[in-house]
Design a protein around this motif. Structure first.
Motif, short mmCIF file in Angstrom:
data_model
loop_
_atom_site.label_atom_id
_atom_site.label_comp_id
_atom_site.label_asym_id
_atom_site.label_seq_id
_atom_site.Cartn_x
_atom_site.Cartn_y
_atom_site.Cartn_z
N GLU A 170 0.83 -1.21 0.00
CA GLU A 170 0.00 0.00 0.00
C GLU A 170 0.87 1.26 0.00
OE1 GLU A 170 -3.55 2.08 2.57
OE2 GLU A 170 -3.18 -0.06 2.78
N ASP A 171 0.62 2.15 -0.96
CA ASP A 171 1.33 3.42 -1.14
C ASP A 171 2.84 3.24 -1.30
OD1 ASP A 171 1.12 6.18 -1.63
OD2 ASP A 171 1.85 6.61 0.39
N ASP A 172 3.28 2.08 -1.78
CA ASP A 172 4.70 1.79 -1.98
C ASP A 172 4.92 1.41 -3.44
OD1 ASP A 172 7.28 0.69 -2.09
OD2 ASP A 172 7.12 -0.21 -0.10
N MET A 173 5.32 2.39 -4.25
CA MET A 173 5.49 2.16 -5.69
C MET A 173 6.53 1.08 -5.97
SD MET A 173 4.62 2.80 -8.82
CE MET A 173 3.78 4.36 -8.98
N THR A 174 7.61 1.05 -5.22
CA THR A 174 8.65 0.05 -5.44
C THR A 174 8.12 -1.35 -5.18
OG1 THR A 174 10.41 1.63 -4.96
CG2 THR A 174 10.97 -0.71 -4.75
N ASP A 210 4.52 11.55 -11.03
CA ASP A 210 5.67 11.98 -10.22
C ASP A 210 6.42 10.79 -9.63
OD1 ASP A 210 5.15 14.65 -10.75
OD2 ASP A 210 4.03 14.97 -8.88
N ARG A 211 5.83 9.60 -9.66
CA ARG A 211 6.47 8.41 -9.11
C ARG A 211 7.06 7.52 -10.20
NH1 ARG A 211 3.12 6.43 -3.96
NH2 ARG A 211 5.19 5.69 -3.43
N LEU A 212 7.16 8.06 -11.41
CA LEU A 212 7.70 7.32 -12.54
C LEU A 212 9.12 6.81 -12.28
CD1 LEU A 212 7.49 6.34 -15.49
CD2 LEU A 212 8.28 8.61 -16.20
N ALA A 227 -4.21 0.71 -5.83
CA ALA A 227 -3.26 0.29 -6.86
C ALA A 227 -2.61 1.53 -7.46
CB ALA A 227 -3.94 -0.54 -7.93
N LEU A 228 -1.29 1.53 -7.54
CA LEU A 228 -0.55 2.68 -8.05
C LEU A 228 -0.19 2.54 -9.52
CD1 LEU A 228 1.89 3.16 -5.03
CD2 LEU A 228 -0.25 4.39 -5.49
#
Length: 137
Positions: free
Chosen positions: A48-52, A87-89, A120-121
């Motif tokens: 959750e909220d963790d793009m990596t 911005d999280r690209l 989901a990100l």
């Protein structure tokens, strides 16, 4: 031409009425993968909220589907990514480089307002070749 739809047992079942993969055999073989998000076998969101963490989970799922069809990331010819925050690209890009290495398939990345699963990100889909010798460059 023969089209085969598949849901490998090595990944969670689809969340709806679709297949994870469509294999098109017509002399050569193309494999189309449905978009994948970071959900586990129980349908629960991973990272959750963790793009990596979500990126690793998604690309690991894609790798397992490719493996089930005798393909790998070196066979991917097209990748399409949907991000909820452009911005999280860079976070996603770092993980993607880990899986793709020096292979640079065609690519489309777009920002969307949301995905079908809350939290989901990203969602990633690919097209790959199967069982063919293709030049790399």
């Amino acid at each position: 031409m023969r089209i085969t739809f598949d849901n490998p047992t090595t990944v969670p079942a689809p969340a709806g009425v679709y297949s994870h993969a469509a294999r098109v055999d017509d002399g050569g073989t193309l494999l189309f993968l449905s978009g994948q998000i970071a959900v586990d076998e129980a349908g629960e969101l991973v990272g959750e909220d963790d793009m990596t963490a979500q990126s690793h989970h998604v690309l690991s799922t894609i790798r397992r589907i490719l493996d089930a069809h005798g393909a790998s990331f070196s066979d991917v010819v097209q990748i399409r990514t949907f991000l909820t925050d452009m911005d999280r690209l860079a976070e996603y890009g770092a993980v993607r480089r880990h899986y793709h290495g020096e292979q640079h398939p065609t690519s489309t990345t777009v920002e969307v307002s949301r995905l079908f699963h809350p939290g989901a990100l990203l969602e990633v889909e690919v097209v790959a070749t199967v069982g063919s010798d293709h030049p790399t460059g």
